[in-house]
Design an enzyme around this catalytic site. Structure first.
Site, PDB file in Angstrom:
ATOM      1  N   ASP A  81      11.334   5.371  24.125  1.00 16.46           N
ATOM      2  CA  ASP A  81      12.291   4.443  24.499  1.00 16.46           C
ATOM      3  C   ASP A  81      11.866   2.958  24.111  1.00 16.46           C
ATOM      4  O   ASP A  81      10.768   2.578  23.752  1.00 16.46           O
ATOM      5  CB  ASP A  81      12.504   4.349  26.112  1.00 16.46           C
ATOM      6  CG  ASP A  81      13.338   3.496  26.446  1.00 16.46           C
ATOM      7  OD1 ASP A  81      14.637   3.390  26.201  1.00 16.46           O
ATOM      8  OD2 ASP A  81      12.888   2.741  27.630  1.00 16.46           O
ATOM      9  N   ASP A  83      13.608  -0.449  25.454  1.00 17.14           N
ATOM     10  CA  ASP A  83      13.470  -1.566  26.336  1.00 17.14           C
ATOM     11  C   ASP A  83      12.843  -1.287  27.462  1.00 17.14           C
ATOM     12  O   ASP A  83      12.518  -0.333  28.376  1.00 17.14           O
ATOM     13  CB  ASP A  83      15.089  -1.559  26.957  1.00 17.14           C
ATOM     14  CG  ASP A  83      16.154  -2.163  25.814  1.00 17.14           C
ATOM     15  OD1 ASP A  83      15.978  -3.495  25.477  1.00 17.14           O
ATOM     16  OD2 ASP A  83      17.000  -1.442  25.525  1.00 17.14           O
TER      17      ASP A  83
END
Length: 291
Positions: A81, A83
């Site tokens: 991922d 963020d």
């Protein structure tokens, strides 16, 4: 056989006495220090049933623990991922600050990452609030407000040096993943595309929205292309939309994650930086490729 890896933040000290005490309690083998004062591991024949309690106790002491089968620890595919995982920020929140609606959007983001809101609906609602923002703000945010998580470039470089493939898979936006992937050395990136009209954000994103199921689909797609299985995958993330891939990967790690994610993910890192994921695979600090 299983390997138990204990890791702390590089700014802290992993107490050798604590490591020995835990090893003795588990009936483990010799302690191997992967990094002085930071990471150590030992092998055990069987994991005790109280592993969750042990992990919670160690977390309170500032120590992360990852316990997993000893065979196949070094992974061949990294799914990450972006963020609050590979970077410190939530990109949509930073765009909202520039638009003067930071608190309104960050509240929605927090609820979505905690699994309280449908991810797709929450994303569309937040993007709609950004309608009319100049496209040039994206570059400004990237240059001035986005910072990398410590250890991220080293994680990617070291795994790639040992033959792994690295993919950045984000529920955020390609305008950011393209830059972050290039900076950290990822082989590819996947994310949502913001619509731009007349040099401004249109307030919409391209369909279909990349969310939880799309991240699992990326795991399946890349594994098939590379001839790998779930056992070859390290997946990392912090939000509820990451849980699908975290549960599928044989090494799925919630990294400084939301409580709901930590409660469900197979493993968690709360104190170490991203190099903790190298120690978890049995890399010693001397093996690191510093990017």
């Amino acid at each position: 056989m299983f390997t138990v890896t204990l890791i702390t933040n590089p700014a802290m000290i992993l107490d050798p006495a604590l490591v020995r005490t835990l090893r003795d309690a588990m009936g483990g083998g010799d302690v191997l220090w992967l990094a002085p004062k930071t990471a150590a591991e030992f092998a055990v024949r069987k994991l005790p049933g109280s592993m969750a309690d042990i992990r919670d106790s160690l977390t309170a002491e500032g120590v992360d623990m990852i316990a997993q089968p000893s065979i196949g620890r070094r992974k061949k595919l990294l799914l990450a991922d972006m963020d609050s995982t590979m970077i410190r920020q939530e990109c949509i929140d930073e765009l909202a600050v520039a638009a003067g609606i930071g608190p309104q959007v960050s509240e929605i983001t927090a609820r979505a990452m905690n699994g309280e809101l449908d991810f797709e609906g929450a994303l569309k609602a937040r993007v709609a609030l950004l309608k009319g923002l100049p496209e040039t703000v994206i570059g400004d945010v990237l240059a001035r407000r986005i910072t990398m998580m410590p250890g991220g470039a080293t994680l990617v470089a070291t795994m790639k040096a040992h033959g792994a493939y690295a993919a950045l898979v984000s529920g955020g936006f390609t305008a950011f993943t393209q830059a972050v992937a290039a900076r950290l050395g990822f082989d590819e990136h996947r994310a949502n595309t913001l619509h731009i009209e007349n040099g401004q954000l249109a307030g919409t994103v391209a369909e279909p929205v990349l969310g939880r199921e799309a991240k699992v689909a990326a795991l399946d797609d890349l594994s098939a292309k590379l001839g790998l299985s779930d056992a070859d995958v390290l997946a990392i993330g912090d939000g509820a939309n990451d849980l699908g891939m975290l549960m599928r990967a044989h090494l799925g790690v919630a990294v400084h994650a939301k409580p709901v994610v930590q409660a469900q993910a197979p493993h968690a890192i709360n104190h170490g930086d991203l190099t903790a994921l190298l120690y978890a695979q049995g890399y010693a600090k001397a093996d690191f490729v510093i990017a």
